[in-house]
Design a protein around this motif. Structure first.
Motif, PDB file in Angstrom:
ATOM      1  N   ASN A 191       0.822  -1.209   0.000  1.00  0.00           N
ATOM      2  CA  ASN A 191       0.000   0.000   0.000  1.00  0.00           C
ATOM      3  C   ASN A 191       0.856   1.259   0.000  1.00  0.00           C
ATOM      4  OD1 ASN A 191      -3.137  -0.514   0.350  1.00  0.00           O
ATOM      5  ND2 ASN A 191      -2.066  -2.141   1.455  1.00  0.00           N
ATOM      6  N   ALA A 192       2.055   1.178   0.574  1.00  0.00           N
ATOM      7  CA  ALA A 192       2.969   2.321   0.515  1.00  0.00           C
ATOM      8  C   ALA A 192       3.372   2.614  -0.926  1.00  0.00           C
ATOM      9  CB  ALA A 192       4.205   2.051   1.364  1.00  0.00           C
ATOM     10  N   SER A 193       3.432   1.578  -1.770  1.00  0.00           N
ATOM     11  CA  SER A 193       3.785   1.792  -3.179  1.00  0.00           C
ATOM     12  C   SER A 193       2.731   2.633  -3.889  1.00  0.00           C
ATOM     13  CB  SER A 193       3.956   0.446  -3.892  1.00  0.00           C
ATOM     14  OG  SER A 193       2.709  -0.206  -4.086  1.00  0.00           O
ATOM     15  N   HIS A 194       1.488   2.586  -3.418  1.00  0.00           N
ATOM     16  CA  HIS A 194       0.441   3.434  -4.005  1.00  0.00           C
ATOM     17  C   HIS A 194       0.754   4.907  -3.770  1.00  0.00           C
ATOM     18  CE1 HIS A 194      -1.516  -0.252  -4.654  1.00  0.00           C
ATOM     19  NE2 HIS A 194      -2.366  -0.261  -3.641  1.00  0.00           N
ATOM     20  N   VAL A 195       1.199   5.228  -2.560  1.00  0.00           N
ATOM     21  CA  VAL A 195       1.504   6.620  -2.217  1.00  0.00           C
ATOM     22  C   VAL A 195       2.726   7.106  -2.988  1.00  0.00           C
ATOM     23  CG1 VAL A 195       2.050   8.213  -0.339  1.00  0.00           C
ATOM     24  CG2 VAL A 195       0.514   6.276   0.074  1.00  0.00           C
ATOM     25  N   VAL A 196       3.775   6.288  -3.018  1.00  0.00           N
ATOM     26  CA  VAL A 196       4.996   6.665  -3.738  1.00  0.00           C
ATOM     27  C   VAL A 196       4.706   6.844  -5.223  1.00  0.00           C
ATOM     28  CG1 VAL A 196       7.342   5.952  -4.327  1.00  0.00           C
ATOM     29  CG2 VAL A 196       6.437   5.483  -2.034  1.00  0.00           C
ATOM     30  N   GLY A 197       3.908   5.941  -5.776  1.00  0.00           N
ATOM     31  CA  GLY A 197       3.559   6.055  -7.193  1.00  0.00           C
ATOM     32  C   GLY A 197       2.759   7.313  -7.492  1.00  0.00           C
ATOM     33  N   PHE A 198       1.857   7.674  -6.588  1.00  0.00           N
ATOM     34  CA  PHE A 198       1.053   8.881  -6.785  1.00  0.00           C
ATOM     35  C   PHE A 198       1.933  10.128  -6.724  1.00  0.00           C
ATOM     36  CE2 PHE A 198      -1.554  12.378  -5.147  1.00  0.00           C
ATOM     37  CZ  PHE A 198      -2.597  12.385  -6.065  1.00  0.00           C
ATOM     38  N   VAL A 199       2.881  10.155  -5.773  1.00  0.00           N
ATOM     39  CA  VAL A 199       3.758  11.318  -5.620  1.00  0.00           C
ATOM     40  C   VAL A 199       4.676  11.471  -6.830  1.00  0.00           C
ATOM     41  CG1 VAL A 199       5.641  12.300  -4.259  1.00  0.00           C
ATOM     42  CG2 VAL A 199       3.666  11.275  -3.105  1.00  0.00           C
TER      43      VAL A 199
END
Length: 292
Positions: A230-238
């Motif tokens: 789920n952290a990869s979702h945030v990094v990808g969005f940023v």
């Protein structure tokens, strides 16, 4: 990396299938005889894990083919949709289990009056509906990529800039709605669960420590298994890109199918009893073979 993916997939499949089949059989017997809400929730969590494991061979095939999709392409959106829905089902089912435990300890008399298995069934139906609706993009996106041309060489991995504008905000929404909120609810329930248990005088020390260990273990499993992906979702969005390490981060979520049976073992006396009988039967057969 591909060897790591394949190794974890195979390990999860070999360890997860027998443990979850045993748990499934136990909870089915329990629900048929004397169902409790916790049994319904754990049964649905087991079903979700078994469905996840049934579709894991598609991921094994993908990893063995160097992440190329060589199977019939309609299997790509369907297998991916089921794969990710069952992962997020686990987060919501674990949250529901935490809420049920907290209510049973914090408000025992009031909760006993409305403690009905059918409410747990309704909660499970809602969870399946919520995850299916939120993960529908996993089913739709590959067909949008396919269009009328040749199918893409990979499955749900390479995206255009226009597709990322749609996909990345949806992934962020998954992080907030299907991970952050459930995790915060779990933290609230289990922290208060531990505080209430620590103040109860009529519970044995062994039972109290087992319950506290289960609560802390569930929170650790929740964070470790579902946090990295789920952290990869945030990094990808940023960074406005689909991160290459998403498949590696997904491995911890994959391993959850092996860890859930441990939660079942400490949550249910029926599962503990069934496992003990199985181990005794295996030990007895091995003793017979050795003597023979």
């Amino acid at each position: 990396m591909l060897q790591l993916l394949l190794s974890v997939y195979i390990f999860t499949f070999l360890m997860g299938v027998p443990a979850n089949v045993l748990a499934f059989w136990t909870f089915c017997q329990k629900v048929r005889t004397r169902a409790a809400p916790i049994d319904v929730l754990l049964l649905n969590l087991t079903i979700s894990d078994l469905i996840f494991l049934a579709f894991l061979p598609f991921k094994m095939k993908e990893a063995s083919d160097n992440m190329a999709w060589v199977l019939p392409f309609p299997l790509c959106p369907f297998s991916g949709f089921v794969f990710y829905v069952t992962i997020y089902n686990s987060t919501l089912m674990l949250t529901a289990v935490g809420v049920e435990r907290y209510l049973g300890v914090a408000y025992p008399l009031r909760y006993a009056l409305c403690r009905r298995p059918r409410y747990a069934v309704v909660a499970c139906v809602v969870i399946w509906a919520v995850t299916s609706i939120n993960l529908s993009v996993v089913y739709i996106m590959p067909y949008a990529q396919w269009g009328h041309a040749q199918p893409p060489p990979t499955c749900y991995m390479e995206f255009t800039e226009a597709e990322l504008r749609i996909l990345l905000p949806l992934r962020l929404e998954l992080f907030l709605v299907l991970f952050c909120i459930p995790f915060l609810i779990c933290c609230f329930c289990y922290v208060n669960f531990i505080l209430v248990l620590s103040r109860l005088p009529n519970i044995s020390r062994r039972r109290r420590l087992r319950a506290i260990g289960l609560a802390l273990g569930t929170l650790v499993v929740f964070a470790v298994c579902f946090g990295p992906y789920n952290a990869s979702h945030v990094v990808g969005f940023v960074h406005f890109e689909s991160q290459e390490w998403r498949n590696v981060a997904l491995l911890s979520s994959t391993l959850n199918a092996c860890l859930d049976p441990f939660i079942f073992y400490f949550s249910s006396a029926a599962v503990r009893s069934m496992m003990k009988r199985c181990f005794k039967n295996v030990a007895a057969k091995m003793h017979i073979l050795k003597c023979g």
